[in-house]
Design a protein around this motif. Structure first.
Motif, PDB file in Angstrom:
ATOM      1  N   GLN A   8       0.721  -1.444   0.265  1.00  0.00           N
ATOM      2  CA  GLN A   8       0.452   0.169  -0.822  1.00  0.00           C
ATOM      3  C   GLN A   8       0.661   1.258   0.297  1.00  0.00           C
ATOM      4  O   GLN A   8       1.418   1.398   1.026  1.00  0.00           O
ATOM      5  CB  GLN A   8      -0.655  -0.394   1.149  1.00  0.00           C
ATOM      6  N   SER A  14      -3.509   8.696   3.996  1.00  0.00           N
ATOM      7  CA  SER A  14      -3.696   7.479   5.163  1.00  0.00           C
ATOM      8  C   SER A  14      -3.525   7.787   6.979  1.00  0.00           C
ATOM      9  O   SER A  14      -4.130   6.589   7.673  1.00  0.00           O
ATOM     10  CB  SER A  14      -2.778   6.605   4.855  1.00  0.00           C
ATOM     11  N   GLU A  17      -7.176   9.088   7.487  1.00  0.00           N
ATOM     12  CA  GLU A  17      -8.458   8.173   7.931  1.00  0.00           C
ATOM     13  C   GLU A  17      -7.777   7.292   8.686  1.00  0.00           C
ATOM     14  O   GLU A  17      -8.964   6.716   9.545  1.00  0.00           O
ATOM     15  CB  GLU A  17      -7.605   7.365   6.571  1.00  0.00           C
ATOM     16  N   HIS A  18      -6.482   7.150   9.372  1.00  0.00           N
ATOM     17  CA  HIS A  18      -6.934   6.224  10.790  1.00  0.00           C
ATOM     18  C   HIS A  18      -7.241   7.145  11.232  1.00  0.00           C
ATOM     19  O   HIS A  18      -7.437   6.568  12.164  1.00  0.00           O
ATOM     20  CB  HIS A  18      -4.548   6.113  10.823  1.00  0.00           C
ATOM     21  N   GLU A 173      -6.162   6.738  -5.084  1.00  0.00           N
ATOM     22  CA  GLU A 173      -4.636   5.373  -4.816  1.00  0.00           C
ATOM     23  C   GLU A 173      -3.455   6.545  -5.451  1.00  0.00           C
ATOM     24  O   GLU A 173      -3.458   6.438  -6.499  1.00  0.00           O
ATOM     25  CB  GLU A 173      -4.761   3.979  -4.903  1.00  0.00           C
TER      26      GLU A 173
END
Length: 540
Positions: A8, A14, A17-18, A173
């Motif tokens: 990833q 990210s 998001e975490h 992505e």
């Protein structure tokens, strides 16, 4: 043969998001430009960042386009910050303390297309607007304000733009090597230079910053980043806070000592980050307000050398451990951090204190070396005595400056920091000075930092800078430019006598000049170049 593990890409999105998934209700408290407080959490920041991302998508920008922010540390700035980088654009944080000519230069150099700004900067934008035609959209990070609209008719307002946007957005992505953000150096020796960070470098820097021997953060911490987000990403603190899920207290534009003491005590801040000039103001205000800062267990000092007296004051008067760090824009900024090693725990308190005075050692991902620049970059010994030019390599170190073709490295792939330092066998770095600030007297070098630390240890001195002044016999001699404390008076003779028995007699400054204030750069560093211009001939 490749390893058979899931891949990833390391992406800025990210981090958010975490934080939203696993620390959703952790508070993010922000001071607005009008002084009011705004309460949200990581879930709220994430949702509004996605609303902002949906709005940016409607502009049909191209991946890699630069979007600028001219804002203080507040919740809206963090929302736009994640929205820009997470969407595949480049977040260009602008330092409003630069000269107007420098602001024009970097906005043009970056070719920014959109500018997000706090309403306090309307006069500044108006002053430079005709020189930045590349900006296609001016967005005020606030609700509708008639006075802003009158002063800058092109303005549209952030809250109006995102209120109709969905809070759902699928972050793309991206290639982890693509650019995520852009910061410019402070331009103390010419035009500012752009440093273009990648998603990968930013994530690796964030991992390293969280380590116990770095900022030593956890989800239990309440962090107050006093260093502005336009100064190398507030040293990466918004990224670090998201990775660890800790709480953020964002001070807005109120960076005076009294305001910071109030925030620390009211919201029980455990860790804070800032430059020495900020901490000097905080100490004075805490004593004036009779606060012991009971929640603050550590503070991070960077940007310039931390006076030993400041480390001692924080520990003795406030039971707060000072983490001495070193870095620069070209290093994202983390280079070294000072934490004791296991073998130091058996030392006496005095011996431990002496270890903590250095700028520390590099985390994994960074290598440093000292070289003799006048002898073909010959590597020097790590014996804690030899001094040389500090050079650095690592996963988050600049390769070339933005828009420039030439590599910014030595022939063998190291970045020369411009600092002069010594280093012991454990990698503890002791920076003597910036190469340009060293004083060469009669062929011998004198460290301006060492002389400043002695002056700052005097209880009647609030701030001190030491510069090289021209001398008809010795070429250069040190001169102290000092600001007296409001708590007492001091004469030139008294301060010069304070140097006795602390350094060699020939290193004692020739003169003290008392001033009301020392000029500071946009990042809170003392402007020694300006001081040399004003006082460089004072001994002639």
């Amino acid at each position: 043969m490749y390893g058979q593990m899931m891949y990833q890409p390391l992406l800025v999105s990210s981090l958010l998001e975490h934080a939203a998934n696993y620390h959703a209700d952790t508070p993010i408290i922000s001071k607005n430009t009008d002084g009011s407080m705004h309460h949200t959490d990581w879930a709220g920041i994430s949702s509004r960042a996605k609303q902002c991302a949906n709005f940016l998508k409607s502009l049909h920008l191209e991946q890699g386009d630069r979007i600028a922010t001219l804002a203080w540390n507040n919740h809206r700035h963090i929302e736009t910050w994640y929205a820009i980088s997470g969407s595949g654009y480049v977040c260009h944080t602008i330092n409003p303390r630069l000269f107007p000519e420098q602001l024009i230069y970097i906005i043009q150099d970056a070719q920014d297309k959109v500018l997000f700004f706090d309403q306090t900067f309307v006069p500044l934008i108006n002053a430079i607007k005709k020189h930045i035609p590349n900006i296609e959209l001016f967005i005020c990070l606030d609700t509708y304000n008639e006075s802003v609209k009158e002063a800058l008719p092109e303005t549209v307002f952030y809250e109006e733009l995102i209120q109709s946007q969905s809070g759902h957005f699928d972050w793309p992505e991206l290639d982890e090597l693509c650019a995520s953000s852009l910061c410019y150096t402070s331009g103390t020796t010419g035009n500012p230079k752009g440093v273009l960070y990648s998603h990968r470098s930013t994530l690796l820097h964030t991992f390293a910053s969280c380590l116990p021997d770095s900022l030593n953060l956890s989800s239990k911490d309440i962090m107050l980043p006093v260093v502005p987000m336009f100064h190398v990403h507030a040293w990466g603190s918004p990224y670090v806070a998201a990775m660890m899920g800790c709480s953020l207290i964002l001070p807005g534009s109120a960076l005076d000592g009294d305001s910071l003491v109030q925030l620390i005590d009211q919201y029980k801040v455990t860790v804070s980050l800032g430059v020495p000039t900020i901490w000097q103001s905080l100490i004075s205000s805490a004593k004036k307000l009779n606060s012991t800062l009971p929640s603050l267990n550590r503070n991070v000092v960077g940007g310039s050398a931390c006076p030993p007296s400041m480390i001692e004051t924080f520990k003795t008067d406030f039971n707060c451990d000072t983490i001495h760090a070193w870095g620069m824009t070209e290093a994202s900024p983390l280079g070294t951090v000072n934490h004791l090693k296991g073998k130091h725990l058996n030392l006496s308190k005095t011996e431990q204190f002496n270890v903590r005075l250095s700028q520390g050692r590099p985390p994994f991902g960074i290598r440093i070396r000292l070289v003799d620049a006048e002898n073909d970059n010959k590597p020097l010994s790590n014996n804690g005595i030899e001094t040389g030019n500090l050079q650095i390599q690592g996963h988050w170190i600049v390769n070339r400056y933005y828009g420039q073709e030439n590599i910014a490295l030595t022939e063998d792939g190291w970045f020369d920091t411009g600092d002069i330092a010594s280093m012991n066998q454990d990698g503890f770095l002791n920076i003597s000075d910036r190469a340009k600030d060293l004083i060469k007297s009669g062929g011998e070098w004198i460290s301006s930092v060492e002389l400043e630390n002695i002056a700052m240890a005097h209880p009647k001195i609030d701030m001190a800078a030491v510069i090289a002044a021209y001398h008809p016999r010795w070429d250069e001699r040190p001169v102290v430019i000092a600001v007296k404390s409001t708590t007492g008076q001091i004469t030139e003779t008294e301060l010069l006598e304070f140097y006795q028995d602390k350094i060699a007699k020939w290193q004692i400054p020739d003169k003290v000049i008392f001033v009301d204030a020392i000029p500071l750069s946009g990042t809170g560093k003392m402007l020694k170049r300006k001081l040399r211009e004003d006082y460089g001939n004072t001994l002639i």
